[in-house]
Design an enzyme around this catalytic site. Structure first.
Site, PDB file in Angstrom:
ATOM      1  N   ARG A 286      12.168  -0.125   6.340  1.00 25.42           N
ATOM      2  CA  ARG A 286      13.350  -0.804   6.871  1.00 25.42           C
ATOM      3  C   ARG A 286      14.506  -0.730   5.890  1.00 25.42           C
ATOM      4  NH1 ARG A 286      10.615  -5.999   8.719  1.00 25.42           N
ATOM      5  NH2 ARG A 286       9.358  -5.258  10.451  1.00 25.42           N
TER       6      ARG A 286
ATOM      7  N   VAL B 204       0.828  -1.208   0.000  1.00 21.93           N
ATOM      8  CA  VAL B 204       0.000   0.000   0.000  1.00 21.93           C
ATOM      9  C   VAL B 204       0.862   1.258   0.000  1.00 21.93           C
ATOM     10  CG1 VAL B 204      -1.818   1.260   1.201  1.00 21.93           C
ATOM     11  CG2 VAL B 204      -1.833  -1.245   1.208  1.00 21.93           C
TER      12      VAL B 204
ATOM     13  N   LYS C  63     -11.910  -4.584  12.600  1.00 23.11           N
ATOM     14  CA  LYS C  63     -12.623  -3.663  11.717  1.00 23.11           C
ATOM     15  C   LYS C  63     -14.031  -3.394  12.228  1.00 23.11           C
ATOM     16  CE  LYS C  63      -9.894  -5.219   7.752  1.00 23.11           C
ATOM     17  NZ  LYS C  63      -9.796  -6.291   6.730  1.00 23.11           N
TER      18      LYS C  63
ATOM     19  N   GLU D 184      -9.979   5.995   6.592  1.00 21.35           N
ATOM     20  CA  GLU D 184     -10.886   5.334   5.640  1.00 21.35           C
ATOM     21  C   GLU D 184     -10.332   3.990   5.176  1.00 21.35           C
ATOM     22  OE1 GLU D 184     -14.163   6.489   4.008  1.00 21.35           O
ATOM     23  OE2 GLU D 184     -13.817   4.361   4.203  1.00 21.35           O
TER      24      GLU D 184
END
Lengths: 438, 438
Positions: free
Chosen positions: A51, A20, A212, A136
């Protein structure tokens, strides 16, 4: 909000360059034009942390400041806001979010585990610093579910929020149904294909869905986040027999997270469910996600789409970024932290609904009648009961599956009836119980 | 925006007290508490307008100013913003919206006909006065589709927006499918039950869908609204034979509005479609609506829910009101009026897709082969062709239905092939052509 309302660029720092994070960085670097809106500050990626600085992630990082330590990125004077995409409920993710909020910088995060565990504390911190905390992307990937609960249902009474929130589980269940194969076999294949982690516990045992759901519950009902005190049951116990019975009875098995207002409090529960084949959620197959919101004015609205993936999740981050660029300052949990009510848990044993029960019945005269009698004793009204001998199960120690569908009844009654049936010695395996939802 | 950013109430005037207007007035009068949010101005209903002042609409109008003339409501000094719920593309609706915008008052409207016809002009007027013009309720009732296009997909390239946008048509198609009865019979029943107007043209011939689609197209693609220059075909010609064939082939017939980017421009089209039974939109039955948004980053998201009804539509108005109370000032059409590009129409004859064709073939030797030959001549590749004699159709003048499903081909090819088949004299009725969508 401490940001000057000006035309100066909003300088973005991205912590975490996994799928992502790398997708987001690429988009910020290549879509400056499309992302600039009239009346909004332009977005500019200035710093990243990960990293490994040297790894090729498909974008030119030469103009960016690289931080080996995420918290340093939060304190970088050339970073106005931080996007946290590291993941995990503690460690570097928590450090960078706290450092940013404490320094008065807005935060966007896709980290449901962090929010489930520390969302209340982080919301308070954001309010104290008067900066937004947006997320979101933390629930249902690219689906604008958080903003639907935050912006689209004001003045309405939400009565239920539910969803297919874990793409890995939905992928496994879809393949089990379509191919008639066992959970373990699909899981192994999903791991090989990269749709499931090497340690799949977090997904298949329902914890990711629970995280969630806890976030959705807070937004829907104006309550404090409570992720640890809910009923959670994963999909490991679902068998091809259940899939076959579901199909025959007009249902499809899905792992749902459900938060529902009841007379005694809020039910928060994660478990496999039987959904009628013609329901909207039953059509959400493969890695797709969906969120259903029920209110007193709307009835139900359903939002569905990609629940994961680099670009889809990054798209939700972009929408949050755009909100900040336009100067919006929504409260993290819709309501001020101080006005969130404590989560009052409804007891799972008081849950009311229909039930699917599959019993492996020892083939003795009277077993069938005894089972029906036990159900009746506990006040459970049966919608259907199907006893079907498998051709191969014969002989003195044979058993046969009996499928029972109940009318609406109480969880406690079903559990007690099952205990009695097991104690009677009529079954040779633990009863399989799956709740029926609409 | 001319409104002072203060804690003083935002005084709301509601023009039009039909089902939606009355529901909104009731909600504003009874939910002041739920509608007040921290950092937002409280909402107060101060004035209404309608034809009949004395009618009981289920709320206490005694404290409200009543205006017989809607435009007077817009000029009422005790009204800060106007909600237009009169309907119709001209007349009182247009007058009150123009009067409000000219006076520098924000407007919220549910009027798709008005926006389809005059949306560009009204957006320009709103921008000139620097006041918002919001219309979540104008498309797909209670579904937050407008705000999804406006807020959730920034920086993404929308490639397609489509939807089931008319509840009357969807109700009729659902009943035709479930009950196997003809369009006219369902329409008559729907009129009796109040689901269809006495003059159903606007709904069943696709114009209402076209209006809503034109608004979605503008938001999705950043183009000027163009509602008059699109392909529109309603549902009157759908027969029980089509319904039966669809079911047999694994499709469901829905009236869709589709706006789609192509190489030559934007296709805007409203027509019955065959949707695969397992698609999300195929599950949207009865009076429900749905909107699907396809983007390059997300793939597809689908929002579904109630497309009409007093409370559901009023709920969308409430969400817009809440945005204004929080001081948001989105551009009416997402982008400034001056930056909207002209709508470049893709020609319908260049549309590419699969086709369902039902022919009533005269029962003569060689007819079948001649038809297949005509399709081949026009480069149309067939996925399936089913010829099935009806038991009752015998004798020298008999005919039989032939159902053809094509692979992806061009609209022009299908039309030319049909013209040739008709000219050959092989069919005794106009071919039925239904486009296949995914």
């Amino acid at each position: 909000m401490t940001l000057p309302s000006s035309d100066s660029p909003l300088r973005v720092g991205v912590a975490g360059l996994g799928t992502v994070g790398a997708a987001l960085a690429r988009l910020l670097l290549t879509r400056a034009q499309e992302l600039s809106a009239e009346g909004a500050r332009p977005l500019r990626l200035t710093a990243v942390s990960a990293r490994d600085a040297s790894k090729d992630r498909g974008f030119d990082a030469s103009g960016l400041t690289f931080h080996a330590n995420a918290a340093d990125l939060a304190r970088d004077p050339n970073v106005d806001l931080v996007v946290e995409l590291i993941g995990g409920e503690d460690g570097a993710a928590k450090s960078v979010v706290e450092a940013a909020l404490e320094t008065g910088k807005p935060v966007i995060t896709a980290n449901k585990a962090l929010l489930a565990a520390h969302g209340l504390q982080l919301a308070a911190l954001a309010e104290k610093s008067s900066v937004p905390l947006l997320f979101e992307a933390a629930v249902a990937g690219g689906i604008p579910a958080i903003r639907a609960l935050r912006d689209a249902v004001p003045g309405q009474k939400v009565t239920r929020v539910s969803g297919i929130l874990n793409g890995t589980c939905n992928y496994i269940l879809t393949r089990m149904e379509n191919e008639g194969i066992a959970f373990d076999d699909v899981l192994a294949d999903a791991q090989r294909l990269g749709y499931a982690e090497a340690d799949p516990t977090f997904d298949v045992d329902g914890f990711d869905t629970a995280h969630k759901l806890a976030i959705l519950t807070s937004l829907a009902f104006g309550t404090e986040i409570e992720a640890s005190d809910m009923y959670v049951e994963g999909i490991r116990a679902i068998t091809p027999d259940d899939m076959a019975a579901a199909a025959e009875l007009g249902y499809r098995i899905k792992l749902l997270g459900v938060a529902q207002l009841t007379d005694t409090g809020i039910e928060q529960r994660v478990h496999p469910t039987m959904l009628p084949l013609d329901s909207t959620l039953a059509q959400i197959n493969g890695v797709l996600n969906a969120v259903a919101i029920d209110t007193d004015l709307l009835g139900e609205i359903v939002l569905s789409g990609p629940g994961a993936g680099g670009d889809a999740t990054a798209a939700s981050v972009l929408a949050d970024l755009q909100d900040l660029a336009r100067g919006l300052e929504p409260k993290p949990l819709r309501l001020p932290r101080g006005t969130l009510r404590p989560y009052q848990k409804a007891r799972m044993r008081a849950h009311e609904g229909g039930y699917y029960v599959r019993l492996s019945v020892v083939d003795k005269p009277g077993a069938f009648a005894a089972i029906a009698q036990r159900m009746a004793e506990h006040g459970i009204s049966l919608q259907s009961i199907v006893q079907r001998r498998k051709p191969t199960d014969t002989g003195p120690h044979s058993h046969q599956p009996v499928i029972i569908i109940t009318h609406e009844t109480m969880e406690l009654s079903v559990r007690e009836a099952m205990d009695a049936i097991v104690a009677d010695g009529h079954v040779n395996a633990a009863p399989q119980i799956i709740r029926i939802e609409r």
